[in-house]
Design a protein around this motif. Structure first.
Motif, PDB file in Angstrom:
ATOM      1  N   THR A 163      29.411 101.734 -33.021  1.00 29.79           N
ATOM      2  CA  THR A 163      30.047 100.947 -31.949  1.00 29.79           C
ATOM      3  C   THR A 163      29.913 101.609 -30.581  1.00 29.79           C
ATOM      4  O   THR A 163      30.552 101.171 -29.624  1.00 29.79           O
ATOM      5  N   GLY A 164      29.064 102.623 -30.469  1.00 33.41           N
ATOM      6  CA  GLY A 164      29.007 103.406 -29.234  1.00 33.41           C
ATOM      7  C   GLY A 164      28.089 102.862 -28.164  1.00 33.41           C
ATOM      8  O   GLY A 164      27.323 103.629 -27.559  1.00 33.41           O
ATOM      9  N   PHE A 165      28.152 101.579 -27.902  1.00 29.23           N
ATOM     10  CA  PHE A 165      27.327 101.004 -26.836  1.00 29.23           C
ATOM     11  C   PHE A 165      27.977  99.721 -26.330  1.00 29.23           C
ATOM     12  O   PHE A 165      28.884  99.159 -26.947  1.00 29.23           O
ATOM     13  N   THR A 166      27.489  99.274 -25.192  1.00 26.06           N
ATOM     14  CA  THR A 166      27.957  98.015 -24.612  1.00 26.06           C
ATOM     15  C   THR A 166      26.793  97.356 -23.877  1.00 26.06           C
ATOM     16  O   THR A 166      25.833  98.035 -23.485  1.00 26.06           O
ATOM     17  N   LEU A 167      26.872  96.064 -23.691  1.00 34.46           N
ATOM     18  CA  LEU A 167      25.876  95.328 -22.917  1.00 34.46           C
ATOM     19  C   LEU A 167      26.451  93.978 -22.532  1.00 34.46           C
ATOM     20  O   LEU A 167      27.500  93.562 -23.043  1.00 34.46           O
ATOM     21  N   LYS A 168      25.776  93.304 -21.622  1.00 36.14           N
ATOM     22  CA  LYS A 168      26.224  91.984 -21.183  1.00 36.14           C
ATOM     23  C   LYS A 168      25.503  90.901 -21.982  1.00 36.14           C
ATOM     24  O   LYS A 168      24.313  91.004 -22.260  1.00 36.14           O
ATOM     25  N   VAL A 169      26.274  89.856 -22.328  1.00 35.97           N
ATOM     26  CA  VAL A 169      25.708  88.703 -23.015  1.00 35.97           C
ATOM     27  C   VAL A 169      26.146  87.441 -22.277  1.00 35.97           C
ATOM     28  O   VAL A 169      27.165  87.440 -21.581  1.00 35.97           O
ATOM     29  N   PRO A 170      25.408  86.357 -22.390  1.00 38.26           N
ATOM     30  CA  PRO A 170      25.789  85.116 -21.704  1.00 38.26           C
ATOM     31  C   PRO A 170      27.134  84.588 -22.196  1.00 38.26           C
ATOM     32  O   PRO A 170      27.381  84.514 -23.405  1.00 38.26           O
ATOM     33  N   GLU A 171      27.967  84.237 -21.281  1.00 42.32           N
ATOM     34  CA  GLU A 171      29.292  83.717 -21.623  1.00 42.32           C
ATOM     35  C   GLU A 171      29.172  82.325 -22.255  1.00 42.32           C
ATOM     36  O   GLU A 171      28.361  81.497 -21.842  1.00 42.32           O
ATOM     37  N   GLY A 172      29.992  82.091 -23.282  1.00 45.33           N
ATOM     38  CA  GLY A 172      30.050  80.775 -23.900  1.00 45.33           C
ATOM     39  C   GLY A 172      29.068  80.543 -25.031  1.00 45.33           C
ATOM     40  O   GLY A 172      29.115  79.485 -25.671  1.00 45.33           O
ATOM     41  N   TRP A 173      28.186  81.479 -25.305  1.00 41.88           N
ATOM     42  CA  TRP A 173      27.234  81.299 -26.391  1.00 41.88           C
ATOM     43  C   TRP A 173      27.907  81.521 -27.736  1.00 41.88           C
ATOM     44  O   TRP A 173      28.840  82.339 -27.855  1.00 41.88           O
ATOM     45  N   ALA A 174      27.471  80.811 -28.762  1.00 36.69           N
ATOM     46  CA  ALA A 174      28.051  80.924 -30.098  1.00 36.69           C
ATOM     47  C   ALA A 174      27.721  82.284 -30.702  1.00 36.69           C
ATOM     48  O   ALA A 174      26.572  82.724 -30.663  1.00 36.69           O
ATOM     49  N   ARG A 175      28.747  82.917 -31.287  1.00 40.21           N
ATOM     50  CA  ARG A 175      28.566  84.255 -31.847  1.00 40.21           C
ATOM     51  C   ARG A 175      28.603  84.214 -33.368  1.00 40.21           C
ATOM     52  O   ARG A 175      29.461  83.576 -33.966  1.00 40.21           O
ATOM     53  N   THR A 176      27.658  84.906 -33.995  1.00 36.38           N
ATOM     54  CA  THR A 176      27.643  85.061 -35.445  1.00 36.38           C
ATOM     55  C   THR A 176      27.377  86.531 -35.767  1.00 36.38           C
ATOM     56  O   THR A 176      26.801  87.257 -34.956  1.00 36.38           O
ATOM     57  N   GLY A 177      27.776  86.957 -36.944  1.00 38.55           N
ATOM     58  CA  GLY A 177      27.559  88.344 -37.334  1.00 38.55           C
ATOM     59  C   GLY A 177      27.323  88.479 -38.822  1.00 38.55           C
ATOM     60  O   GLY A 177      27.905  87.736 -39.623  1.00 38.55           O
ATOM     61  N   GLN A 178      26.467  89.411 -39.173  1.00 43.28           N
ATOM     62  CA  GLN A 178      26.197  89.706 -40.571  1.00 43.28           C
ATOM     63  C   GLN A 178      25.725  91.147 -40.688  1.00 43.28           C
ATOM     64  O   GLN A 178      24.711  91.525 -40.099  1.00 43.28           O
ATOM     65  N   GLY A 179      26.478  91.957 -41.438  1.00 42.13           N
ATOM     66  CA  GLY A 179      26.127  93.358 -41.572  1.00 42.13           C
ATOM     67  C   GLY A 179      26.179  94.062 -40.222  1.00 42.13           C
ATOM     68  O   GLY A 179      27.163  93.960 -39.488  1.00 42.13           O
ATOM     69  N   GLY A 180      25.103  94.750 -39.880  1.00 44.72           N
ATOM     70  CA  GLY A 180      25.052  95.449 -38.599  1.00 44.72           C
ATOM     71  C   GLY A 180      24.449  94.624 -37.485  1.00 44.72           C
ATOM     72  O   GLY A 180      24.132  95.161 -36.423  1.00 44.72           O
ATOM     73  N   THR A 181      24.291  93.309 -37.700  1.00 45.62           N
ATOM     74  CA  THR A 181      23.660  92.447 -36.699  1.00 45.62           C
ATOM     75  C   THR A 181      24.648  91.437 -36.141  1.00 45.62           C
ATOM     76  O   THR A 181      25.380  90.796 -36.897  1.00 45.62           O
ATOM     77  N   THR A 182      24.654  91.300 -34.816  1.00 45.43           N
ATOM     78  CA  THR A 182      25.449  90.286 -34.135  1.00 45.43           C
ATOM     79  C   THR A 182      24.510  89.461 -33.273  1.00 45.43           C
ATOM     80  O   THR A 182      23.639  90.006 -32.595  1.00 45.43           O
ATOM     81  N   ALA A 183      24.677  88.142 -33.314  1.00 47.55           N
ATOM     82  CA  ALA A 183      23.796  87.255 -32.553  1.00 47.55           C
ATOM     83  C   ALA A 183      24.616  86.305 -31.697  1.00 47.55           C
ATOM     84  O   ALA A 183      25.688  85.845 -32.092  1.00 47.55           O
ATOM     85  N   PHE A 184      24.092  86.024 -30.511  1.00 46.94           N
ATOM     86  CA  PHE A 184      24.675  85.047 -29.589  1.00 46.94           C
ATOM     87  C   PHE A 184      23.606  83.983 -29.337  1.00 46.94           C
ATOM     88  O   PHE A 184      22.494  84.306 -28.901  1.00 46.94           O
ATOM     89  N   THR A 185      23.952  82.723 -29.596  1.00 45.19           N
ATOM     90  CA  THR A 185      22.959  81.657 -29.534  1.00 45.19           C
ATOM     91  C   THR A 185      23.469  80.482 -28.719  1.00 45.19           C
ATOM     92  O   THR A 185      24.644  80.119 -28.792  1.00 45.19           O
ATOM     93  N   ASP A 186      22.574  79.890 -27.937  1.00 43.63           N
ATOM     94  CA  ASP A 186      22.870  78.657 -27.215  1.00 43.63           C
ATOM     95  C   ASP A 186      21.604  77.816 -27.174  1.00 43.63           C
ATOM     96  O   ASP A 186      20.593  78.254 -26.626  1.00 43.63           O
ATOM     97  N   LYS A 187      21.672  76.637 -27.785  1.00 39.98           N
ATOM     98  CA  LYS A 187      20.520  75.739 -27.843  1.00 39.98           C
ATOM     99  C   LYS A 187      19.327  76.475 -28.440  1.00 39.98           C
ATOM    100  O   LYS A 187      19.334  76.804 -29.614  1.00 39.98           O
ATOM    101  N   LEU A 188      18.292  76.778 -27.641  1.00 41.10           N
ATOM    102  CA  LEU A 188      17.067  77.360 -28.176  1.00 41.10           C
ATOM    103  C   LEU A 188      16.931  78.854 -27.918  1.00 41.10           C
ATOM    104  O   LEU A 188      15.911  79.449 -28.266  1.00 41.10           O
ATOM    105  N   ASN A 189      17.939  79.481 -27.321  1.00 38.05           N
ATOM    106  CA  ASN A 189      17.848  80.898 -26.953  1.00 38.05           C
ATOM    107  C   ASN A 189      18.807  81.745 -27.792  1.00 38.05           C
ATOM    108  O   ASN A 189      19.903  81.299 -28.128  1.00 38.05           O
TER     109      ASN A 189
END
Length: 211
Positions: free
Chosen positions: A76-102
């Motif tokens: 958990t030792g990091f941070t970054l910016k992601v687009p606000e309002g995008w749908a968030r999903t997570g599985q294992g050590g992976t987290t994804a933010f998705t909106d439409k085709l991106n």
């Protein structure tokens, strides 16, 4: 004078017979021809999805970004910016933010050493080749972001089929491999080929920071 009507009648019958024969011959010719045969087409099953000239995946210029800090997982030792309002999903050590085709995908793993152009070329590229549909055009380089040196892999691949429309989109991928003290964080940014997402992807990749 009495012979003239008979002459006209004979001529008239001859003309009628000629017209009838002409029509009959024309119809016979049209009916005897076989169906038109068009060019043979090749199945597109082995071809990548077509690249759209005006893809709908552009991220708006007024997109707002928010800070993301993982609260769990292996690291958990990091941070970054992601687009606000995008749908968030997570599985294992992976987290994804998705909106439409991106998509913004973040994966944290343990690593014995820092990734290099050679290690990504010899290890990661073959893995993705077997995982990404119609994987193509891999290019590995070393670039600099605010967090320091990072190995960048760009490539293309087909998206998953849309469950509603059945449409498949040709995507472009940017995969950044950040490393520090035995921890690697892979940041993968993806969207339609030719979408104008250069600035948004730079904002996200430049925002990565260790903490």
């Amino acid at each position: 004078m009495a012979a003239h009507p008979r002459t006209y009648a004979v001529v008239g019958l001859t003309l009628v017979a000629a017209v009838t024969a002409g029509c009959s011959g024309s119809g016979s010719h049209a009916g005897s021809g076989g169906p038109a045969s068009g060019p043979t087409t090749v199945s597109g099953q082995n071809q990548p999805a077509p690249t759209e000239s005006n893809p709908p995946g552009d991220i708006p210029d007024n997109q707002v970004y928010v800070s993301y800090r993982p609260a769990g997982g292996s690291f958990t030792g990091f941070t970054l910016k992601v687009p606000e309002g995008w749908a968030r999903t997570g599985q294992g050590g992976t987290t994804a933010f998705t909106d439409k085709l991106n998509t913004v995908r973040i994966t944290a793993v343990s690593a014995s050493g820092a990734p290099t152009v050679g290690s990504v070329t010899n290890t990661v590229v073959p893995q993705l080749h077997s995982q990404v549909t119609k994987f193509a055009s891999p290019k590995v380089s070393e670039v600099t972001r605010h967090a320091g040196r990072v190995v960048l892999l760009t490539y293309q691949g087909d998206s998953a089929k849309d469950p509603v429309t059945g449409k498949v989109v040709r995507d472009a991928f940017e995969r950044y491999a950040f490393y520090r003290a035995g921890h690697e964080v892979d940041l993968t940014l993806s969207g339609p080929v030719k979408a104008d997402n250069v600035d948004p992807w730079r904002i996200v990749s430049d925002s990565f920071a260790w903490r």
